[in-house]
Structures are given as C-alpha cells and as structure tokens.
Design a protein around this motif. Sequence first.
Motif, PDB file in Angstrom:
ATOM      1  N   TYR A   6      -5.208   2.871  10.686  1.00  0.00           N
ATOM      2  CA  TYR A   6      -4.174   2.378  11.588  1.00  0.00           C
ATOM      3  C   TYR A   6      -4.422   2.987  12.957  1.00  0.00           C
ATOM      4  O   TYR A   6      -4.633   4.202  13.073  1.00  0.00           O
ATOM      5  CB  TYR A   6      -2.782   2.778  11.080  1.00  0.00           C
ATOM      6  CG  TYR A   6      -1.682   2.387  12.043  1.00  0.00           C
ATOM      7  CD1 TYR A   6      -1.283   1.059  12.159  1.00  0.00           C
ATOM      8  CD2 TYR A   6      -1.084   3.337  12.854  1.00  0.00           C
ATOM      9  CE1 TYR A   6      -0.293   0.693  13.056  1.00  0.00           C
ATOM     10  CE2 TYR A   6      -0.088   2.978  13.752  1.00  0.00           C
ATOM     11  CZ  TYR A   6       0.298   1.655  13.848  1.00  0.00           C
ATOM     12  OH  TYR A   6       1.274   1.286  14.748  1.00  0.00           O
ATOM     13  N   GLU A  23      -8.556   2.170   5.123  1.00  0.00           N
ATOM     14  CA  GLU A  23      -7.791   1.376   6.073  1.00  0.00           C
ATOM     15  C   GLU A  23      -7.315   2.316   7.166  1.00  0.00           C
ATOM     16  O   GLU A  23      -6.667   3.319   6.887  1.00  0.00           O
ATOM     17  CB  GLU A  23      -6.594   0.718   5.393  1.00  0.00           C
ATOM     18  CG  GLU A  23      -6.981  -0.375   4.420  1.00  0.00           C
ATOM     19  CD  GLU A  23      -5.761  -1.012   3.798  1.00  0.00           C
ATOM     20  OE1 GLU A  23      -5.293  -2.042   4.331  1.00  0.00           O
ATOM     21  OE2 GLU A  23      -5.277  -0.465   2.794  1.00  0.00           O
ATOM     22  N   LYS A  55       0.040   4.335   3.585  1.00  0.00           N
ATOM     23  CA  LYS A  55      -0.051   3.615   4.853  1.00  0.00           C
ATOM     24  C   LYS A  55       1.119   3.975   5.771  1.00  0.00           C
ATOM     25  O   LYS A  55       0.938   4.138   6.982  1.00  0.00           O
ATOM     26  CB  LYS A  55      -0.107   2.109   4.596  1.00  0.00           C
ATOM     27  CG  LYS A  55      -1.436   1.675   3.993  1.00  0.00           C
ATOM     28  CD  LYS A  55      -1.455   0.202   3.653  1.00  0.00           C
ATOM     29  CE  LYS A  55      -1.798  -0.604   4.884  1.00  0.00           C
ATOM     30  NZ  LYS A  55      -2.072  -2.025   4.578  1.00  0.00           N
ATOM     31  N   TRP A  93      -4.507  -2.526  11.941  1.00  0.00           N
ATOM     32  CA  TRP A  93      -5.144  -1.922  10.773  1.00  0.00           C
ATOM     33  C   TRP A  93      -6.576  -2.426  10.729  1.00  0.00           C
ATOM     34  O   TRP A  93      -6.840  -3.600  11.001  1.00  0.00           O
ATOM     35  CB  TRP A  93      -4.427  -2.317   9.482  1.00  0.00           C
ATOM     36  CG  TRP A  93      -3.161  -1.575   9.264  1.00  0.00           C
ATOM     37  CD1 TRP A  93      -1.901  -1.979   9.585  1.00  0.00           C
ATOM     38  CD2 TRP A  93      -3.028  -0.279   8.675  1.00  0.00           C
ATOM     39  NE1 TRP A  93      -0.991  -1.016   9.244  1.00  0.00           N
ATOM     40  CE2 TRP A  93      -1.645   0.036   8.675  1.00  0.00           C
ATOM     41  CE3 TRP A  93      -3.926   0.644   8.149  1.00  0.00           C
ATOM     42  CZ2 TRP A  93      -1.162   1.237   8.161  1.00  0.00           C
ATOM     43  CZ3 TRP A  93      -3.444   1.841   7.643  1.00  0.00           C
ATOM     44  CH2 TRP A  93      -2.070   2.125   7.650  1.00  0.00           C
ATOM     45  N   GLN A  94      -7.499  -1.566  10.359  1.00  0.00           N
ATOM     46  CA  GLN A  94      -8.910  -1.919  10.263  1.00  0.00           C
ATOM     47  C   GLN A  94      -9.444  -1.435   8.919  1.00  0.00           C
ATOM     48  O   GLN A  94      -9.135  -0.328   8.486  1.00  0.00           O
ATOM     49  CB  GLN A  94      -9.679  -1.247  11.402  1.00  0.00           C
ATOM     50  CG  GLN A  94     -11.166  -1.488  11.352  1.00  0.00           C
ATOM     51  CD  GLN A  94     -11.946  -0.513  12.205  1.00  0.00           C
ATOM     52  OE1 GLN A  94     -11.550   0.636  12.389  1.00  0.00           O
ATOM     53  NE2 GLN A  94     -13.069  -0.956  12.720  1.00  0.00           N
ATOM     54  N   GLU A  95     -10.273  -2.251   8.279  1.00  0.00           N
ATOM     55  CA  GLU A  95     -10.871  -1.876   6.998  1.00  0.00           C
ATOM     56  C   GLU A  95     -12.364  -1.612   7.162  1.00  0.00           C
ATOM     57  O   GLU A  95     -13.047  -2.335   7.876  1.00  0.00           O
ATOM     58  CB  GLU A  95     -10.661  -2.987   5.969  1.00  0.00           C
ATOM     59  CG  GLU A  95      -9.217  -3.173   5.570  1.00  0.00           C
ATOM     60  CD  GLU A  95      -9.027  -4.193   4.450  1.00  0.00           C
ATOM     61  OE1 GLU A  95     -10.027  -4.606   3.824  1.00  0.00           O
ATOM     62  OE2 GLU A  95      -7.878  -4.566   4.213  1.00  0.00           O
ATOM     63  N   GLY A 127      -6.012   7.178   8.929  1.00  0.00           N
ATOM     64  CA  GLY A 127      -6.262   6.207   7.869  1.00  0.00           C
ATOM     65  C   GLY A 127      -6.016   6.698   6.464  1.00  0.00           C
ATOM     66  O   GLY A 127      -5.837   7.892   6.234  1.00  0.00           O
TER      67      GLY A 127
END
Length: 154
Positions: A138, A136, A31, A119-121, A150
């Motif tokens: 960014y 995930e 990350k 952040w998105q899943e 990601g």
Amino acid sequence: MIKSTIRLTAASLACVAIIAGAASAEDRATKDQAQAMVKKAVAFIKAEGAAKAYGEFTNAPTFKDRDLYVVVYGLDGKVLAHGQNAKLVGQDLIDQTDVDGKPYVKERVELAKKGAPFWQEYKFVDPTTKKVLPKEMYCEKLDETAVCGGVYKP
C-alpha cells in the motif's frame, strides 16, 4: 482400541496444525495495519520532517511490526528509507524486478505519480520466513515520494 488411539492422535495432530496455522496468520500484518502504518508514516514525515522520519523508518523499531515495515521511494526510484534493509537506502532501484521479472519499482513510482493511494502486487522476500512470497504494498504519494508498507500472502 488401537484404531481409537490412531484416530485420536490424527485428530490431535490436525488440531495442532490448525492452531499453528492460525498462530502464523496472527504473526502477519494485515492490509488494514499496512494502511494505518503508512498513514502514520506520512503524518510523521509532515510533523517531523523527511530527514528525521527516514532515519526513524530505517533504523528504529517504531515503524516496524512483525513483517510490516515502511519504505519510501523517490519518484525517480531511489530508496529514501527502508525499514527492513538499510543497505538499500540511497540506491536507485528503478530497474529492479521481482523473481517473475516484474519491474515493481518502476510500476510503483508510475502509480505514485498519479497521486491516488494504491495497492500493488509483486513478489519479495518475507523478512520473517526468508522466503519469496506474494506481497501487496500500500502506497501514498507525499510530495515527490511514495510512502509504502506491505503485507505478505503465505
């Protein structure tokens, strides 16, 4: 003697499995690396201009690291750069969903419109394993775009 050999073989196999697992974890971006890549991409766009940067993100290895690459979406859902699949550049993916039916592009641009990094899943195909994995992403908003990178979760 046979039991000792079996135990030694089992222990050896367990060590190999642990080492292989550690090696594959090291082959994945983190990350922190995703955030750093996005920040580097944003700075590159600002310094070199969007046209040059988008071409670099899509076609050159400079912004690719193992399973980590840069993507840029317009806030309308159009792909402006894609470090893993150049065929997506120019496509409007606003209605694109992942394997669970999550409209991840629409969600991404809505989050970007708020202006704060996020952040998105969702789930996406890992370029190294070719398997659909949790991911995930960014993203940072830059002008009327979302600049993203990601990491995959095995």
